[in-house]
Scaffold this active site. Structure first.
Site, PDB file in Angstrom:
ATOM      1  N   GLU A 238      15.993  41.329  -3.622  1.00  0.00           N
ATOM      2  CA  GLU A 238      15.517  41.278  -2.255  1.00  0.00           C
ATOM      3  C   GLU A 238      15.541  39.740  -1.777  1.00  0.00           C
ATOM      4  O   GLU A 238      16.085  39.427  -0.741  1.00  0.00           O
ATOM      5  CB  GLU A 238      14.218  42.027  -1.928  1.00  0.00           C
ATOM      6  CG  GLU A 238      14.491  43.531  -2.155  1.00  0.00           C
ATOM      7  CD  GLU A 238      13.039  44.092  -2.071  1.00  0.00           C
ATOM      8  OE1 GLU A 238      12.723  45.117  -1.201  1.00  0.00           O
ATOM      9  OE2 GLU A 238      12.019  43.425  -2.971  1.00  0.00           O
TER      10      GLU A 238
ATOM     11  N   SER B 121       3.123  45.885  -7.359  1.00  0.00           N
ATOM     12  CA  SER B 121       2.221  45.911  -5.955  1.00  0.00           C
ATOM     13  C   SER B 121       0.924  45.700  -6.255  1.00  0.00           C
ATOM     14  O   SER B 121       0.406  46.018  -7.168  1.00  0.00           O
ATOM     15  CB  SER B 121       2.616  46.970  -5.305  1.00  0.00           C
ATOM     16  OG  SER B 121       1.504  47.453  -4.418  1.00  0.00           O
TER      17      SER B 121
ATOM     18  N   HIS C  69      31.552  54.536   3.309  1.00  0.00           N
ATOM     19  CA  HIS C  69      30.245  54.578   4.194  1.00  0.00           C
ATOM     20  C   HIS C  69      29.253  55.303   3.428  1.00  0.00           C
ATOM     21  O   HIS C  69      28.422  56.067   4.114  1.00  0.00           O
ATOM     22  CB  HIS C  69      30.946  55.936   5.108  1.00  0.00           C
ATOM     23  CG  HIS C  69      32.060  55.568   5.721  1.00  0.00           C
ATOM     24  ND1 HIS C  69      32.414  55.094   6.816  1.00  0.00           N
ATOM     25  CD2 HIS C  69      33.592  55.905   5.319  1.00  0.00           C
ATOM     26  CE1 HIS C  69      33.772  54.874   7.271  1.00  0.00           C
ATOM     27  NE2 HIS C  69      34.298  55.405   6.167  1.00  0.00           N
TER      28      HIS C  69
ATOM     29  N   LYS D 102       4.122  50.924  -8.631  1.00  0.00           N
ATOM     30  CA  LYS D 102       5.257  50.124  -8.048  1.00  0.00           C
ATOM     31  C   LYS D 102       5.895  49.230  -9.139  1.00  0.00           C
ATOM     32  O   LYS D 102       5.285  48.442  -9.707  1.00  0.00           O
ATOM     33  CB  LYS D 102       5.151  49.465  -6.989  1.00  0.00           C
ATOM     34  CG  LYS D 102       4.819  50.245  -5.785  1.00  0.00           C
ATOM     35  CD  LYS D 102       5.983  51.177  -5.426  1.00  0.00           C
ATOM     36  CE  LYS D 102       7.056  50.481  -4.722  1.00  0.00           C
ATOM     37  NZ  LYS D 102       6.763  49.883  -3.384  1.00  0.00           N
TER      38      LYS D 102
END
Ligand code: ARG
Length: 465
Positions: A289, A276, A155, A282
């Protein structure tokens, strides 16, 4: 004039030519198509349906066409509909009406099935090879992290300490299953459909086994109607591909989470991250992804192929032409994702300190305390209750498990002795779990040995061993 134009009195509408053409996609099958034609021509010669000179003339023209397409010198015409017709037309242009003999006892229906099977067999081996490369990276990382402890989660809540090697070997187990699935899929794909002709076979005395042998197939398809309409082998591949993507996507998700400042378990290499355009600080895990995102395409390929097939009466229907989109997309997506994941993992830096810190102090060892009481004869349910109360007391008192004294423990059960204090160490906890398949050191060593053996065996199948 179409090669099939005899019974038509009007030319095909230009828009219909565009709409029905598969040439832009299936030109990718040119090599397999020509190999199939070479084998078919030789067989027609052996069967007495062409003379040796005719076979030679056709084969040498086909070889010229192969070179022209490979060298980007071939003029593709959308009006040719598909790669099979484009090549046949070019052959007839080169050798005259003799070229028309090649299509004896075959149809595009069995041709396209053969081309795709042959193409897929090769692609499966390439993908299986890329999978093994990824497994080797995982294995190396596991070996380097046999003693690196981190929380195992359920979980996404800290559950019990595990070694990073064990966590990685879980992915290894998934990818090993994927490897076996690919191998099984290869075996199913390895049946040669040429000679089924359009659907019913042929009265001409052909030798299908000879063609199969020539093309490196281990067997021939058994029923001509099934052979031209069956795409089960493709479904099997797409399903195996989708499952690989599930595994890659789950691993990608872990890397995204682990590389966040909140977790800080790993740092991805600069070369496998992107920046970024607005936020100068960043460093984004875009590769992970994209792998996660691309899983959606491959699930779509599987679903789309199932949907194309579901209402088709026997035998060949033009709907089947859509199959190539899904096959190529799945092949290309895997060919991109597998090495990307391998490279990203190979360059990832593990922060052992952050992992260890997360494994200690959050009661991930609570089960160990309960198991301790079990060894003193306490029923597990009672021990669970006792340790639950101990955890609650600690939370109320603002203590974590390293703060515990023997007196604290004995307030909850007098059977706790000095040796129970050692249980607060997550490494001791993880190291002790040597049940078969557990995270203990001996179990990890056994898993690593087994994986190495399986990889070596698999590489033999790939022809690399
Ligand atoms: N381009 C077709 C396909 O990809 C080849 C078979 C066409 N057969 C036919 N009778 N139209 O499925």
């Amino acid at each position: 004039m179409k090669l099939w134009g005899g019974r038509f009195s009007k030319p095909t509408d230009k828009s219909v030519e565009q709409f029905t053409s598969s040439l832009l996609l299936d030109r990718r099958l040119y090599r397999e198509d020509i190999e199939g034609s070479l084998a078919h021509a030789k067989m027609l010669g052996a069967a007495g349906l062409m003379t040796a000179e005719e076979v030679d003339a056709i084969c040498s023209a086909l070889m010229d066409i192969m070179r022209e397409i490979a060298g980007d010198e071939f003029d593709f015409d959308i009006g040719d509909e598909d790669i099979h017709m484009a090549i046949e037309r070019a052959l007839i242009d080169k050798v005259g009406p003799l070229g028309g003999k090649l299509h004896t006892a075959r149809s595009r229906n069995d041709q396209v099935a053969m081309d795709m099977r042959l193409h897929l067999k090769r692609a499966i081996k390439d993908i299986a090879g890329a999978l093994v490369e990824l497994e080797k990276v995982l294995l190396a990382l596991a070996e380097a992290n046999r003693e690196t402890v981190l929380p195992g989660y359920t979980h996404l809540q800290r559950a019990q300490p595990v070694f990073l090697a064990h966590h990685l070997l879980a992915y290894m187990a998934m990818f090993r299953r994927d490897g076996r699935r690919l191998r099984h899929c290869y075996e199913e794909t390895d049946a040669m459909p040429l000679g089924s002709a359009a659907l019913a076979g042929t009265a001409l005395a052909i030798d299908r086994a000879m063609v199969a042998k020539e093309l490196g197939f281990s067997k021939i398809s058994e029923n001509s109607m099934d052979a031209v309409s069956d795409r089960d082998w493709l479904l099997q591949f797409l399903s195996a591909a989708a499952t690989i993507m599930v595994h890659l996507s789950r691993l990608a998700e872990e890397l995204v989470v682990w590389s966040s400042a909140e977790f800080g378990f790993i740092e991805l290499d600069d070369s496998y991250t992107t920046g970024s355009s607005i936020m100068p600080q960043k460093k984004n895990p875009d590769v992970a992804e994209l792998i996660r995102g691309k899983s959606g395409r491959v699930f779509g390929d599987l679903t789309a192929m199932l949907t194309v097939l579901k209402g088709l009466p026997l035998t060949y229907n033009r709907d089947l032409q859509e199959d190539k989109t899904f096959m190529f997309d799945a092949i290309d997506t895997l060919a991109g994702c597998l090495p990307a994941m391998a490279g990203m993992l190979a360059g990832a830096k593990v922060d052992k300190g952050r992992m260890a810190a997360a494994a200690g102090g959050g009661f991930a060892v609570a089960t160990d305390f309960a198991d301790y009481l079990v060894t003193k004869g306490v029923p597990f349910r009672t021990a669970h209750e006792t340790v639950g109360k101990l955890v609650k007391w600690c939370l109320d008192e603002g203590k974590t498990e390293p703060d515990l004294t023997l007196a604290d423990l004995q307030k909850f059960d007098s059977r706790f002795k000095d040796d129970a204090l050692k249980l607060v160490d997550p490494i001791t906890s993880a190291a002790s779990r040597n049940s078969a398949g557990g995270t203990g050191n001996e179990s990890i060593a056994a898993q690593i040995e087994k994986a190495k053996g399986q990889i070596a065996e698999y590489e033999k199948w790939l022809g690399r061993g």
